[in-house]
Design a protein around this motif. Sequence first.
Motif, PDB file in Angstrom:
ATOM      1  N   ARG A  46      -5.283  10.138  -4.199  1.00  0.00           N
ATOM      2  CA  ARG A  46      -5.166   9.983  -5.464  1.00  0.00           C
ATOM      3  C   ARG A  46      -6.738   9.870  -5.984  1.00  0.00           C
ATOM      4  NH1 ARG A  46      -2.806   5.293  -5.640  1.00  0.00           N
ATOM      5  NH2 ARG A  46      -4.806   4.210  -6.340  1.00  0.00           N
ATOM      6  N   SER A  47      -6.683  10.812  -7.262  1.00  0.00           N
ATOM      7  CA  SER A  47      -8.099  10.722  -7.733  1.00  0.00           C
ATOM      8  C   SER A  47      -7.471  10.582  -9.189  1.00  0.00           C
ATOM      9  CB  SER A  47      -8.421  12.285  -7.492  1.00  0.00           C
ATOM     10  OG  SER A  47      -9.918  12.337  -8.174  1.00  0.00           O
ATOM     11  N   ASP A  48      -8.120   9.635  -9.989  1.00  0.00           N
ATOM     12  CA  ASP A  48      -7.619   9.156 -11.310  1.00  0.00           C
ATOM     13  C   ASP A  48      -5.997   9.332 -11.403  1.00  0.00           C
ATOM     14  OD1 ASP A  48     -10.371   8.875 -12.333  1.00  0.00           O
ATOM     15  OD2 ASP A  48     -10.426  11.291 -12.527  1.00  0.00           O
ATOM     16  N   ARG A  49      -5.553  10.284 -12.189  1.00  0.00           N
ATOM     17  CA  ARG A  49      -3.962  10.187 -12.228  1.00  0.00           C
ATOM     18  C   ARG A  49      -3.394  11.473 -11.503  1.00  0.00           C
ATOM     19  NH1 ARG A  49      -4.021   8.367 -18.398  1.00  0.00           N
ATOM     20  NH2 ARG A  49      -4.108   6.205 -17.929  1.00  0.00           N
ATOM     21  N   SER A  50      -4.313  11.991 -10.659  1.00  0.00           N
ATOM     22  CA  SER A  50      -3.762  13.286  -9.712  1.00  0.00           C
ATOM     23  C   SER A  50      -3.738  13.300  -8.440  1.00  0.00           C
ATOM     24  CB  SER A  50      -4.620  14.523 -10.374  1.00  0.00           C
ATOM     25  OG  SER A  50      -5.962  14.466 -10.134  1.00  0.00           O
ATOM     26  N   VAL A  51      -2.889  13.998  -7.783  1.00  0.00           N
ATOM     27  CA  VAL A  51      -3.138  13.918  -6.146  1.00  0.00           C
ATOM     28  C   VAL A  51      -3.985  14.978  -5.866  1.00  0.00           C
ATOM     29  CG1 VAL A  51      -1.630  14.245  -4.197  1.00  0.00           C
ATOM     30  CG2 VAL A  51      -0.831  13.013  -6.296  1.00  0.00           C
ATOM     31  N   ARG A  52      -4.776  14.992  -4.841  1.00  0.00           N
ATOM     32  CA  ARG A  52      -5.627  16.107  -4.427  1.00  0.00           C
ATOM     33  C   ARG A  52      -5.186  16.020  -2.968  1.00  0.00           C
ATOM     34  NH1 ARG A  52      -9.708  18.196  -6.023  1.00  0.00           N
ATOM     35  NH2 ARG A  52     -11.563  17.399  -4.469  1.00  0.00           N
ATOM     36  N   VAL A  53      -5.136  17.273  -2.439  1.00  0.00           N
ATOM     37  CA  VAL A  53      -4.836  17.882  -1.135  1.00  0.00           C
ATOM     38  C   VAL A  53      -6.077  18.558  -0.612  1.00  0.00           C
ATOM     39  CG1 VAL A  53      -3.404  18.891   0.262  1.00  0.00           C
ATOM     40  CG2 VAL A  53      -2.240  17.679  -1.629  1.00  0.00           C
ATOM     41  N   LEU A  54      -6.532  18.169   0.252  1.00  0.00           N
ATOM     42  CA  LEU A  54      -8.048  18.533   0.846  1.00  0.00           C
ATOM     43  C   LEU A  54      -7.717  19.201   2.213  1.00  0.00           C
ATOM     44  CD1 LEU A  54     -10.446  16.117  -0.040  1.00  0.00           C
ATOM     45  CD2 LEU A  54      -9.680  17.919  -1.208  1.00  0.00           C
ATOM     46  N   SER A  55      -7.809  20.344   2.516  1.00  0.00           N
ATOM     47  CA  SER A  55      -7.642  21.139   3.873  1.00  0.00           C
ATOM     48  C   SER A  55      -8.841  20.563   4.702  1.00  0.00           C
ATOM     49  CB  SER A  55      -7.670  22.520   3.672  1.00  0.00           C
ATOM     50  OG  SER A  55      -7.470  23.197   5.176  1.00  0.00           O
ATOM     51  N   MET A  56      -8.424  20.008   5.694  1.00  0.00           N
ATOM     52  CA  MET A  56      -9.349  19.218   6.623  1.00  0.00           C
ATOM     53  C   MET A  56      -9.015  19.645   8.103  1.00  0.00           C
ATOM     54  SD  MET A  56     -11.236  17.545   4.355  1.00  0.00           S
ATOM     55  CE  MET A  56     -12.440  16.745   5.360  1.00  0.00           C
ATOM     56  N   SER A  57      -9.907  19.578   8.927  1.00  0.00           N
ATOM     57  CA  SER A  57     -10.034  19.743  10.346  1.00  0.00           C
ATOM     58  C   SER A  57      -9.083  18.687  11.001  1.00  0.00           C
ATOM     59  CB  SER A  57     -11.297  19.951  11.251  1.00  0.00           C
ATOM     60  OG  SER A  57     -11.712  18.743  11.230  1.00  0.00           O
ATOM     61  N   LEU A  58      -8.538  18.852  12.124  1.00  0.00           N
ATOM     62  CA  LEU A  58      -7.764  17.947  12.952  1.00  0.00           C
ATOM     63  C   LEU A  58      -8.717  16.563  13.418  1.00  0.00           C
ATOM     64  CD1 LEU A  58      -5.242  17.021  14.512  1.00  0.00           C
ATOM     65  CD2 LEU A  58      -6.101  18.350  16.490  1.00  0.00           C
ATOM     66  N   GLY A  59      -9.903  17.027  13.449  1.00  0.00           N
ATOM     67  CA  GLY A  59     -10.914  16.105  13.913  1.00  0.00           C
ATOM     68  C   GLY A  59     -11.293  15.091  12.890  1.00  0.00           C
ATOM     69  N   ASP A  60     -11.323  15.655  11.559  1.00  0.00           N
ATOM     70  CA  ASP A  60     -11.356  14.834  10.344  1.00  0.00           C
ATOM     71  C   ASP A  60     -10.234  13.851  10.056  1.00  0.00           C
ATOM     72  OD1 ASP A  60     -13.949  16.391   9.393  1.00  0.00           O
ATOM     73  OD2 ASP A  60     -12.603  17.724   8.565  1.00  0.00           O
ATOM     74  N   CYS A  61      -8.812  14.458  10.382  1.00  0.00           N
ATOM     75  CA  CYS A  61      -7.830  13.537  10.220  1.00  0.00           C
ATOM     76  C   CYS A  61      -7.827  12.406  11.251  1.00  0.00           C
ATOM     77  CB  CYS A  61      -6.598  14.289  10.199  1.00  0.00           C
ATOM     78  SG  CYS A  61      -6.281  15.333   8.870  1.00  0.00           S
TER      79      CYS A  61
END
Length: 115
Positions: A46-61
């Motif tokens: 959540r960023s302020d009042r919006s939802v952010r979806v960031l493409s990340m690697s499996l390692g990042d997750c």
Amino acid sequence: MRLALHPSLTALTSPHAVVSLWAAHQEDGAVPAVNPSVPENAWVLRSDRSVRVLSMSLGDCRFVGALQTGATLGAATAMAADPGDGTDAGFDLTRCLAVLLREQVVTGITIATRT
């Protein structure tokens, strides 16, 4: 050393194209073709009042998941970089930390002292 992360941050790993499908439905107009069977991973926050979806690697997750369960920075890095299943041999700690800082989801740093 341990990092505390904002509670809105969630690491999502999926055997489906969740990031592409999310992005395709955020704009008005024609929906681009997406192959739903392509595995994708994301950080959702959540960023302020919006939802952010960031493409990340499996390692990042894996890294975020380990930090959220209380792992030290070193242990979380080892878990993220472990290509045990051959899926993410290229985990980049510097890039991952840069995204965490850019997105302002690091809420604290604890440095253990030896007694």
